[in-house]
Design an enzyme around this catalytic site. Structure first.
Site, PDB file in Angstrom:
ATOM      1  N   LYS A  11       0.815  -1.222   0.000  1.00 30.36           N
ATOM      2  CA  LYS A  11       0.000   0.000   0.000  1.00 30.36           C
ATOM      3  C   LYS A  11       0.850   1.275   0.000  1.00 30.36           C
ATOM      4  O   LYS A  11       2.068   1.208   0.230  1.00 30.36           O
ATOM      5  CB  LYS A  11      -0.924  -0.036   1.222  1.00 30.36           C
ATOM      6  CG  LYS A  11      -1.930  -1.191   1.198  1.00 30.36           C
ATOM      7  CD  LYS A  11      -2.891  -1.096   2.388  1.00 30.36           C
ATOM      8  CE  LYS A  11      -3.916  -2.215   2.379  1.00 30.36           C
ATOM      9  NZ  LYS A  11      -4.887  -2.083   3.504  1.00 30.36           N
ATOM     10  N   ASN A 114      -1.926   0.472   6.657  1.00 30.80           N
ATOM     11  CA  ASN A 114      -1.382  -0.761   7.234  1.00 30.80           C
ATOM     12  C   ASN A 114      -0.544  -1.601   6.266  1.00 30.80           C
ATOM     13  O   ASN A 114      -0.493  -2.817   6.378  1.00 30.80           O
ATOM     14  CB  ASN A 114      -2.489  -1.570   7.895  1.00 30.80           C
ATOM     15  CG  ASN A 114      -3.574  -1.990   6.929  1.00 30.80           C
ATOM     16  OD1 ASN A 114      -3.488  -1.711   5.733  1.00 30.80           O
ATOM     17  ND2 ASN A 114      -4.576  -2.676   7.436  1.00 30.80           N
TER      18      ASN A 114
HETATM   19  P1  DAT Z   1      -7.986  -6.339   6.219  1.00 30.00           P
HETATM   20  O1  DAT Z   1      -7.206  -5.408   5.308  1.00 30.00           O
HETATM   21  O2  DAT Z   1      -7.149  -6.790   7.381  1.00 30.00           O
HETATM   22  O3  DAT Z   1      -8.649  -7.459   5.480  1.00 30.00           O
HETATM   23  P2  DAT Z   1     -10.614  -5.133   6.369  1.00 30.00           P
HETATM   24  O4  DAT Z   1     -10.946  -5.916   5.148  1.00 30.00           O
HETATM   25  O5  DAT Z   1     -11.531  -5.249   7.537  1.00 30.00           O
HETATM   26  O6  DAT Z   1      -9.129  -5.465   6.894  1.00 30.00           O
HETATM   27  O7  DAT Z   1     -10.539  -3.586   6.003  1.00 30.00           O
HETATM   28  C1  DAT Z   1      -9.935  -3.163   4.787  1.00 30.00           C
HETATM   29  C2  DAT Z   1      -9.036  -2.002   5.072  1.00 30.00           C
HETATM   30  O8  DAT Z   1      -9.791  -0.898   5.569  1.00 30.00           O
HETATM   31  C3  DAT Z   1      -7.980  -2.246   6.163  1.00 30.00           C
HETATM   32  O9  DAT Z   1      -6.835  -2.874   5.658  1.00 30.00           O
HETATM   33  C4  DAT Z   1      -7.702  -0.865   6.662  1.00 30.00           C
HETATM   34  C5  DAT Z   1      -9.053  -0.193   6.563  1.00 30.00           C
HETATM   35  N1  DAT Z   1      -9.773  -0.258   7.843  1.00 30.00           N
HETATM   36  C6  DAT Z   1     -10.429  -1.327   8.348  1.00 30.00           C
HETATM   37  N2  DAT Z   1     -10.987  -1.061   9.538  1.00 30.00           N
HETATM   38  C7  DAT Z   1     -10.651   0.228   9.816  1.00 30.00           C
HETATM   39  C8  DAT Z   1     -10.903   1.117  10.896  1.00 30.00           C
HETATM   40  N3  DAT Z   1     -11.621   0.738  11.965  1.00 30.00           N
HETATM   41  N4  DAT Z   1     -10.407   2.368  10.814  1.00 30.00           N
HETATM   42  C9  DAT Z   1      -9.687   2.776   9.745  1.00 30.00           C
HETATM   43  N5  DAT Z   1      -9.400   1.990   8.683  1.00 30.00           N
HETATM   44  C10 DAT Z   1      -9.873   0.742   8.723  1.00 30.00           C
END
Ligand code: DAT
Ligand code: MG
Length: 139
Positions: A11, A114
């Site tokens: 990213k 992240n």
């Molecule tokens: P992952 O990337 O671990 O699969 P996800 O699919 O739940 O996580 O969410 C996609 C992305 O969105 C994640 O990498 C970062 C962002 N994100 C998720 N939850 C968040 C939050 N509570 N606050 C800010 N960004 C968030």
């Protein structure tokens, strides 16, 4: 049986901090091989489409802005049990909760920024790979 392929993005935060090489080294050391890879940037429209499943979440706007803010590396990776093993390698969404030695623990700035994406299912790995690559770009 679980599939052999997953999809990842390095990213914008990790590209900007100069960690493409370090992250690819960790991916290689964990036994994944690269089947397709490109350095690219998502437009706002493409970032919206990629994360459409999160459209109702409060962080969607920030996520789209961030993911379209700079270049990324997109790749299709291969290994037995690829989706699950890659999620283990990258660690929890929030680096503060990620296990020691995981890519997000080492390189992620925050839950929102992240460092890496990893598909969450075989079905989504296929959809996400096809979002970024034409069939003739994949080995
Ligand atoms: P992952 O990337 O671990 O699969 P996800 O699919 O739940 O996580 O969410 C996609 C992305 O969105 C994640 O990498 C970062 C962002 N994100 C998720 N939850 C968040 C939050 N509570 N606050 C800010 N960004 C968030
Ligand atoms: Mg996810």
């Amino acid at each position: 049986m679980s599939g052999k392929r997953t999809f990842t993005m390095i990213k914008p935060d990790a590209v900007e901090s100069g960690n493409i090489g370090n992250i690819l080294q960790m991916i290689s050391n964990a036994g994944f091989s690269i089947k397709a890879m490109k350095f690219t940037q998502l437009s706002e429209e493409r970032a919206k489409a990629f994360y459409a499943v999160h459209a109702e979440r409060p962080f969607y706007g920030k996520l789209v802005d961030y993911m379209s803010s700079g270049p990324i590396v997109a790749a299709i990776l291969e290994k037995d049990n690829a989706v699950e093993d890659f999620r283990t390698l990258i660690g929890s969404t929030d680096p503060a909760e990620a296990a020691e030695g995981t890519i997000r623990k080492i390189y992620a700035e925050s839950k929102g920024r992240n460092a890496v994406h990893g598909s969450d299912s075989d079905e989504n790995a296929k959809i996400e790979g096809e979002f970024h690559f034409y069939a003739n770009e994949v080995i």
